[in-house]
Design a protein around this motif. Structure first.
Motif, PDB file in Angstrom:
ATOM      1  N   ASP A 150     -75.184 -59.573  39.289  1.00 52.29           N
ATOM      2  CA  ASP A 150     -74.596 -60.267  40.439  1.00 52.29           C
ATOM      3  C   ASP A 150     -73.183 -59.754  40.723  1.00 52.29           C
ATOM      4  OD1 ASP A 150     -72.796 -61.580  38.692  1.00 52.29           O
ATOM      5  OD2 ASP A 150     -74.123 -63.293  38.459  1.00 52.29           O
ATOM      6  N   THR A 151     -72.601 -60.237  41.798  1.00 53.43           N
ATOM      7  CA  THR A 151     -71.300 -59.729  42.231  1.00 53.43           C
ATOM      8  C   THR A 151     -70.130 -60.315  41.448  1.00 53.43           C
ATOM      9  OG1 THR A 151     -71.291 -61.374  44.019  1.00 53.43           O
ATOM     10  CG2 THR A 151     -72.069 -59.157  44.558  1.00 53.43           C
ATOM     11  N   THR A 179     -71.219 -54.430  38.461  1.00 52.20           N
ATOM     12  CA  THR A 179     -71.586 -54.295  39.869  1.00 52.20           C
ATOM     13  C   THR A 179     -70.425 -53.737  40.686  1.00 52.20           C
ATOM     14  OG1 THR A 179     -73.182 -56.101  39.751  1.00 52.20           O
ATOM     15  CG2 THR A 179     -72.329 -55.560  41.931  1.00 52.20           C
ATOM     16  N   MET A 180     -69.239 -54.261  40.442  1.00 53.43           N
ATOM     17  CA  MET A 180     -68.060 -53.789  41.182  1.00 53.43           C
ATOM     18  C   MET A 180     -67.832 -52.294  40.953  1.00 53.43           C
ATOM     19  SD  MET A 180     -67.048 -56.347  42.827  1.00 53.43           S
ATOM     20  CE  MET A 180     -67.195 -58.127  42.858  1.00 53.43           C
ATOM     21  N   THR A 236     -71.032 -50.049  42.423  1.00 50.59           N
ATOM     22  CA  THR A 236     -71.105 -49.993  43.885  1.00 50.59           C
ATOM     23  C   THR A 236     -69.917 -49.238  44.481  1.00 50.59           C
ATOM     24  OG1 THR A 236     -70.096 -52.212  44.007  1.00 50.59           O
ATOM     25  CG2 THR A 236     -72.499 -52.070  44.146  1.00 50.59           C
ATOM     26  N   GLY A 290     -68.756 -54.018  45.453  1.00 46.77           N
ATOM     27  CA  GLY A 290     -69.297 -55.367  45.380  1.00 46.77           C
ATOM     28  C   GLY A 290     -70.396 -55.699  46.371  1.00 46.77           C
ATOM     29  N   LEU A 341     -74.229 -55.391  47.796  1.00 45.04           N
ATOM     30  CA  LEU A 341     -75.570 -55.078  47.309  1.00 45.04           C
ATOM     31  C   LEU A 341     -76.573 -55.122  48.460  1.00 45.04           C
ATOM     32  CD1 LEU A 341     -75.515 -57.353  44.134  1.00 45.04           C
ATOM     33  CD2 LEU A 341     -75.317 -54.865  44.156  1.00 45.04           C
TER      34      LEU A 341
END
Length: 357
Positions: free
Chosen positions: A214-215, A220-221, A224, A232, A234
């Motif tokens: 998840d963010t 994830t940060m 991405t 952040g 998706l």
């Protein structure tokens, strides 16, 4: 007299509740009951004394629970000697260190691993002493701490890499370029790149299933930002999980799935997955200790950090545990599947902890 007036005169809340349901015009009253499946259902309850008492009891429990959460008392960290909040990427490393440390210490150490961004929020509101972080603190987060006059020290603890994973039965994805990763994970690919042969014509004509942290996750940060240049964000059809083990489980169960996780998670979890070699322009590279240290996997290699509130270092329990953690940083980094830093870095980190800076 109203219920509020009664309460203001210090009447027992139970009497006030009874008063609410004693009006003669109310033949029936509405109540809530929690069923076994934890679903609320609305039902009529006879206006008897027992029902009034039951409703009153439920009302008071609900009110107490509401206050409990509103004022933040639900956190397990609240009264611990050492409060740790942060990255689930570092959960295995930190919890192993806590377990070993507490064999010879009576310090009450509590830890929550809800994501790097959650850890920084706790740090900046004074609710955490130590924050494991899978990325450096961002400008807005640093400002939040500065606004609250909370200072901290930033200490690297290990190297990590983000591994792209597929199911072991996926026999067509031999490698991926950064451009192909972008075509898979970029938000604008939602609804456009939906099959594997759209990523590369030689790959199977099979549905593309995307799984992601998840963010709140620093992973994830980082990923991405490096792959999509959109920190952040998706794809709208991504299946989201809050921890890396669940991502690995999801990819293990679906031959068409692809996801990304910490190298430590991919090494430590015995799932039915394999890392995909990534071609950064000089040939495909598998994520491992060798490619991390050589720089061959550098675009998806990162440092992991531990942030410590400077005010917390006034507590002997925090200084003692933090010192122990970095004195044994090499050992715990290896155990968690990460790549240790140079011994001199851990020595320097311990000196900074003991000096409070």
């Amino acid at each position: 007299m109203t219920c509020r007036q009664k309460l203001s005169r210090q009447n027992p809340p139970l009497r006030c509740c009874t008063h609410i349901f004693s009006s003669p015009e109310a033949r029936f009253v509405q109540g809530w009951r929690m069923r076994q499946k934890k679903e609320w259902v609305f039902e009529n309850i006879n206006n008897t004394k027992a029902d009034k008492m039951k409703i009153c009891s439920m009302y008071l429990r609900f009110a107490s629970a509401t206050l409990f959460f509103v004022f933040g008392l639900s956190s397990t960290l609240a009264h611990a000697d050492v409060r740790i909040s942060g990255s689930d990427t570092e959960e295995n490393l930190i919890t192993t260190a806590i377990t070993q440390y507490q064999r010879g210490s009576k310090s009450d150490i509590k830890a929550e691993f809800k994501g790097t961004s959650v850890g920084f929020k706790d740090l900046c509101k004074g609710a955490a002493d130590i924050v494991p972080a899978s990325n450096k603190i961002q400008a807005d987060q640093a400002k939040a701490c500065a606004d609250k006059k909370i200072s901290y020290i930033e200490l690297p603890i290990a190297y990590d890499a983000v591994a792209v994973i597929v199911n072991k039965s996926n026999n067509w994805t031999n490698d991926l370029t950064i451009a192909e990763l972008k075509s898979i994970f970029h938000p604008e690919s939602f609804g456009k790149i939906t099959r594997w042969n759209q990523v590369r014509a030689a790959y199977n004509d099979a549905p593309l299933k995307i799984v992601s942290p998840d963010t709140k996750s620093g992973t994830t940060m980082f990923f991405t930002e490096r792959v999509n240049a959109m920190r952040g964000f998706l794809r709208g059809d991504s299946t989201i999980f809050s921890d890396h083990d669940k991502i690995i489980d999801a990819v293990s169960e679906d031959i068409n799935a692809i996801g990304f996780v910490s190298l430590g998670a991919s090494v430590g979890h015995k799932g039915n997955v394999r890392p995909v070699p990534v071609n950064f322009g000089k040939g495909a590279v598998i994520p491992d200790a060798s490619s991390v240290l050589s720089g061959a996997y550098e675009p998806l290699t990162r440092l992991l950090y531990v942030y410590i509130a400077q005010s917390a270092l006034a507590k002997p329990e925090v200084t003692a545990f933090a010192s122990y953690l970095f004195e044994n940083g090499d050992r715990y980094a290896r155990f968690a599947g990460f790549v240790p830093l140079a011994a001199s870095t851990y020595i320097s980190d311990v000196r900074r902890i003991k000096a409070g800076q």
